[in-house]
Design an enzyme around this catalytic site. Structure first.
Site, short mmCIF file in Angstrom:
data_model
loop_
_atom_site.label_atom_id
_atom_site.label_comp_id
_atom_site.label_asym_id
_atom_site.label_seq_id
_atom_site.Cartn_x
_atom_site.Cartn_y
_atom_site.Cartn_z
N ARG A 1 0.83 -1.19 0.00
CA ARG A 1 0.00 0.00 0.00
C ARG A 1 0.87 1.24 0.00
O ARG A 1 1.68 1.42 0.88
CB ARG A 1 -0.86 0.03 1.27
CG ARG A 1 -2.11 -0.77 1.21
CD ARG A 1 -2.72 -0.89 2.58
NE ARG A 1 -1.80 -1.52 3.50
CZ ARG A 1 -1.75 -1.23 4.79
NH1 ARG A 1 -2.52 -0.30 5.27
NH2 ARG A 1 -0.90 -1.85 5.57
N THR A 2 0.75 2.07 -0.99
CA THR A 2 1.40 3.37 -0.94
C THR A 2 0.31 4.42 -0.91
O THR A 2 -0.55 4.44 -1.77
CB THR A 2 2.28 3.61 -2.19
OG1 THR A 2 3.01 2.45 -2.45
CG2 THR A 2 3.19 4.78 -1.97
N SER A 3 0.33 5.24 0.09
CA SER A 3 -0.75 6.22 0.18
C SER A 3 -0.45 7.41 -0.71
O SER A 3 0.66 7.62 -1.14
CB SER A 3 -0.90 6.67 1.63
OG SER A 3 0.36 6.86 2.22
N TYR A 4 -1.47 8.16 -1.01
CA TYR A 4 -1.32 9.38 -1.79
C TYR A 4 -1.66 10.55 -0.90
O TYR A 4 -2.60 10.49 -0.12
CB TYR A 4 -2.27 9.34 -2.99
CG TYR A 4 -2.00 8.19 -3.90
CD1 TYR A 4 -2.73 7.02 -3.80
CD2 TYR A 4 -0.98 8.25 -4.86
CE1 TYR A 4 -2.46 5.94 -4.61
CE2 TYR A 4 -0.72 7.18 -5.67
CZ TYR A 4 -1.46 6.02 -5.55
OH TYR A 4 -1.19 4.95 -6.35
N PHE B 1 5.97 -0.15 3.29
CA PHE B 1 5.33 0.43 2.10
C PHE B 1 4.09 1.22 2.47
O PHE B 1 3.13 1.28 1.70
CB PHE B 1 4.97 -0.67 1.08
CG PHE B 1 6.15 -1.14 0.31
CD1 PHE B 1 6.88 -2.24 0.75
CD2 PHE B 1 6.56 -0.49 -0.84
CE1 PHE B 1 8.00 -2.67 0.05
CE2 PHE B 1 7.67 -0.93 -1.56
CZ PHE B 1 8.38 -2.02 -1.10
#
Lengths: 244, 238
Positions: free
Chosen positions: A21-24, A124
């Site tokens: 998971r990569t947040s924005y 991540f």
């Protein structure tokens, strides 16, 4: 009590089962600048929260005092900054509960933040911030920075985001040891003005914070005067009609 | 033409303002599934969380209805334990917690909420919980797809210490303007006014709203009559 606290702890209702998971970032703050001066550390940031290219929120305080000896300034995702403040609140609380006469200094807080940021990056799931941590303890001034991937260092002057490119060259040329408070503010305002001219996410509403052995002072938001008196601005296409 | 009929039910415009005695929350009542207007009248986007704290929801309808139920559940338990209703701040922070922890989940979409209410400690308060989980205490807040069009209007029109009627009129005007310029907003304007005396709900049906679609000013114009000249067009003579 159990049911309630469980519900609050386990607020992550939705479990996609994904491990990557990569947040924005959604609501973001722009540059923070910090520098050491004679009595301590001075830090400045504007009070804007951008939502993409919209300058949506105009009263976001991005510099906060931490415990007795530190100041934290953040750029990047505001919700992550608010979460970091909660972690630090807990850290300081536990430190106070020892009641042993000692208190966490800026070096310790900086190290804690580095660990938190680096650990999240390894999962991540980073906290999307660039943090500036400054403070004074027992006469020792400290100024450091942590980025969202855990890169951390100390220096006499630091900046985040655009500030790295626009403010730090000015500071490299004009900063010197033992600046008085007035000199430091002047130098700071010089940097902030450049950022106001050249950073599209900057707004003309700044807070300047200082921390010394005595304590923390965060100024009320104020505006800087910009200069537009260049004669070429009056009729820019005089020499080349039809151009802009 | 793709009508995006598999999109989640989405929501239009929400507004919350503080006035001298409390807060006024307002919202439109349109629900869209992609380009189809699923419903223009029945939805109530302002939901009660505790006695005097309400939430305005903008975003995917199902998710947000769940958030309201979830937070209301926790607050009910808290009310029983503490013997008094939860404060606005506590409620807003629970909403923030949900928003922050679940930002990355795919179903979430564009989620913006405004928590407003009255408690005996701080009076009327408005908290905006923006996309991503940022919580901000503000004198007035707007969110939803229709909000971008009225940012400037509200910045200019909101004044400190307004009366209740003025505040409510402001909210109705703001939502009406948003309805006029946003396709995803429409229907009636619902308002909820919360202060020390209690909670009062109002519904302004669509035909009662100021006609913001029509840019004609309400000034008296002289009616000029033009004489129509008719021209007969006969078939051409062979």
């Amino acid at each position: 009590m159990e049911l309630q606290t469980l519900a609050m702890k386990d607020a992550t209702i939705v479990d996609d089962g994904t491990t990557e998971r990569t947040s924005y970032p959604y609501v973001t703050g722009t540059s923070v600048i910090g520098m050491k001066y004679k009595e301590g550390v001075i830090m400045a940031a504007d009070t804007g929260g951008s939502y993409g290219s919209t300058l949506r929120y105009k009263s976001v305080e991005r510099i906060k005092p931490i415990g007795k000896h530190s100041l934290l300034g953040a750029s990047g995702e505001i919700s992550d900054f608010q979460e970091i403040l909660r972690y630090l609140d807990e850290l300081i609380l536990y430190d106070n509960m020892w009641d042993d006469g000692n208190s966490l200094g800026p070096k310790e807080v900086h190290n804690y933040l580095t660990r938190v940021m680096y650990n999240r990056r390894n999962k991540f799931d980073p906290l999307w911030n660039s943090l500036v941590l400054g403070g004074v303890k027992n006469g020792q001034k400290y100024l450091g920075m942590v980025s969202m991937n855990g890169t951390h260092f100390e220096d006499n002057h630091v900046a985040t985001g655009f500030g790295n490119h626009l403010a730090r060259p000015i500071l490299r040329a004009e900063w010197h040891e033992d600046l008085s408070f007035e000199e430091a503010v002047k130098l700071m305002e010089k940097c902030l003005l450049v950022l106001l001219y050249r950073d599209r996410s900057a707004i003309n509403k700044f807070q300047v914070a200082k921390i010394t052995e005595e304590g923390v002072t965060i100024s009320q938001p104020y505006a800087l005067k910009t200069y537009w008196g260049f004669s070429a601005f009056q009729n820019p296409s005089k020499g080349a009609v039809g151009s802009w | 033409m793709d009508l995006h009929l598999n999109a989640p039910y989405c929501m239009g415009t929400i507004v919350g303002v503080t006035y001298d005695d409390g807060v006024v929350l307002g919202a439109d009542s349109r629900m869209t599934i992609g380009m189809l207007v699923a419903n223009d009248s029945v939805s109530d986007k302002i939901t009660q969380l505790t006695d005097k704290v309400y939430i305005c929801r903008s975003g995917p309808a199902a998710v947000l209805e769940f958030v309201s139920d979830y937070v209301r559940n926790i607050l009910d338990q808290q009310t029983i334990q503490f013997g008094q209703p939860a404060t606005v701040k506590a409620t807003a922070n629970l909403v923030r917690l949900f928003s922050y922890k679940n930002t990355n989940a795919i179903q979430m979409g564009q989620m913006g909420m405004i928590v407003g209410g009255w408690d005996k400690y701080e009076g009327g308060q408005i908290f905006a919980v923006a996309q991503g989980g940022t919580i901000l205490k503000l004198p007035y807040a707007i969110d939803g797809s229709g909000s971008s069009g009225i940012e400037g209007f509200l910045d200019r029109a909101w004044k400190e210490g307004m009366s209740k009627d003025k505040a409510e009129k402001l909210v109705v005007k703001a939502v009406s303007l948003a309805i006029a310029s946003d396709a995803a907003s429409g229907g009636a304007v619902r308002t909820v006014t919360i202060n020390s005396d209690g909670v009062r709900k109002n519904c302004y049906p669509p035909d009662s709203l100021p006609l913001c679609d029509d840019k004609r000013r309400r000034t008296k114009t002289k009616k000029t009559t033009t004489t129509r000249t008719e021209r007969r067009i006969d078939a051409p003579k062979p």
